[in-house]
Design a protein around this motif. Structure first.
Motif, short mmCIF file in Angstrom:
data_model
loop_
_atom_site.label_atom_id
_atom_site.label_comp_id
_atom_site.label_asym_id
_atom_site.label_seq_id
_atom_site.Cartn_x
_atom_site.Cartn_y
_atom_site.Cartn_z
N ASP A 106 -7.42 4.43 -8.33
CA ASP A 106 -7.57 2.98 -8.41
C ASP A 106 -6.25 2.29 -8.71
N THR A 107 -5.26 3.02 -9.21
CA THR A 107 -3.97 2.42 -9.57
C THR A 107 -2.83 2.97 -8.72
N TRP A 108 -3.02 3.09 -7.44
CA TRP A 108 -1.98 3.62 -6.56
C TRP A 108 -0.85 2.62 -6.36
N LEU A 109 -1.07 1.35 -6.68
CA LEU A 109 -0.04 0.32 -6.49
C LEU A 109 0.19 -0.42 -7.81
N PRO A 110 1.01 0.15 -8.69
CA PRO A 110 1.21 -0.48 -9.99
C PRO A 110 2.02 -1.77 -9.92
N SER A 111 2.81 -1.95 -8.86
CA SER A 111 3.66 -3.13 -8.78
C SER A 111 4.17 -3.33 -7.36
N LEU A 112 4.48 -4.56 -7.02
CA LEU A 112 5.16 -4.85 -5.76
C LEU A 112 6.67 -4.91 -5.95
N ARG A 113 7.13 -4.76 -7.18
CA ARG A 113 8.56 -4.84 -7.48
C ARG A 113 9.27 -3.58 -7.00
N THR A 114 10.41 -3.77 -6.35
CA THR A 114 11.25 -2.66 -5.91
C THR A 114 12.70 -3.00 -6.23
N ALA A 115 13.53 -1.99 -6.27
CA ALA A 115 14.94 -2.20 -6.64
C ALA A 115 15.78 -2.76 -5.49
N THR A 116 15.39 -2.43 -4.26
CA THR A 116 16.20 -2.82 -3.11
C THR A 116 15.32 -3.29 -1.96
N PRO A 117 15.90 -4.00 -1.01
CA PRO A 117 15.14 -4.37 0.19
C PRO A 117 14.63 -3.14 0.95
N GLN A 118 15.42 -2.06 1.01
CA GLN A 118 14.97 -0.84 1.70
C GLN A 118 13.71 -0.28 1.05
N GLU A 119 13.71 -0.22 -0.28
CA GLU A 119 12.51 0.23 -0.99
C GLU A 119 11.35 -0.72 -0.73
N GLY A 120 11.65 -2.00 -0.63
CA GLY A 120 10.62 -2.99 -0.32
C GLY A 120 10.02 -2.78 1.05
N TYR A 121 10.87 -2.46 2.02
CA TYR A 121 10.36 -2.21 3.37
C TYR A 121 9.51 -0.93 3.39
N ASP A 122 9.98 0.09 2.69
CA ASP A 122 9.20 1.32 2.59
C ASP A 122 7.83 1.05 1.97
N LEU A 123 7.80 0.19 0.97
CA LEU A 123 6.53 -0.18 0.34
C LEU A 123 5.65 -0.94 1.33
N ALA A 124 6.24 -1.81 2.14
CA ALA A 124 5.47 -2.55 3.14
C ALA A 124 4.81 -1.59 4.13
N VAL A 125 5.55 -0.57 4.55
CA VAL A 125 4.98 0.44 5.45
C VAL A 125 3.84 1.18 4.76
N LYS A 126 4.05 1.53 3.49
CA LYS A 126 3.00 2.23 2.74
C LYS A 126 1.75 1.36 2.61
N LEU A 127 1.92 0.08 2.34
CA LEU A 127 0.77 -0.82 2.25
C LEU A 127 -0.03 -0.79 3.55
N SER A 128 0.68 -0.81 4.66
CA SER A 128 0.01 -0.78 5.97
C SER A 128 -0.74 0.53 6.18
N ARG A 129 -0.10 1.63 5.83
CA ARG A 129 -0.72 2.94 6.02
C ARG A 129 -1.95 3.11 5.12
N VAL A 130 -1.83 2.66 3.89
CA VAL A 130 -2.96 2.77 2.97
C VAL A 130 -4.13 1.92 3.46
N ALA A 131 -3.84 0.75 4.01
CA ALA A 131 -4.91 -0.10 4.53
C ALA A 131 -5.68 0.62 5.64
N VAL A 132 -4.95 1.32 6.50
CA VAL A 132 -5.61 2.07 7.58
C VAL A 132 -6.48 3.18 6.99
N LYS A 133 -5.93 3.91 6.01
CA LYS A 133 -6.71 5.00 5.39
C LYS A 133 -7.95 4.47 4.68
N MET A 134 -7.84 3.31 4.05
CA MET A 134 -9.00 2.75 3.36
C MET A 134 -10.04 2.23 4.35
#
Length: 77
Positions: free
Chosen positions: A3-31
């Protein structure tokens, strides 16, 4: 999935932010489609469909906008 797979949207860099955006998309498909075999079968359909691939890019871009805003566009970096 935890239930807590996404503790925060905060990332240190834009690259980490983009990686998180991809993960959000992938998790949405899995859900949306929890059956891994079904996802594999569907992948064969969309992996050669330019419109579907462009749609994926649009979804990731939308998530990246959200993550970027949550990080105040990394103004302090």
């Amino acid at each position: 999935m935890s239930d807590t797979w996404l503790p925060s949207l905060r990332t240190a860099t834009p690259q980490e932010g983009y990686d998180l955006a991809v993960k959000l998309s992938r998790v949405a498909v899995k859900m949306t489609q929890p059956d891994a075999d079904a996802r594999t079968r569907l992948r064969e359909v969309y992996e050669n469909d330019a419109s579907a691939l462009i749609a994926v890019s649009a979804v990731v871009a939308t998530h990246f906008q959200t993550v970027a805003k949550a990080n105040k566009y990394w103004a302090d970096t």
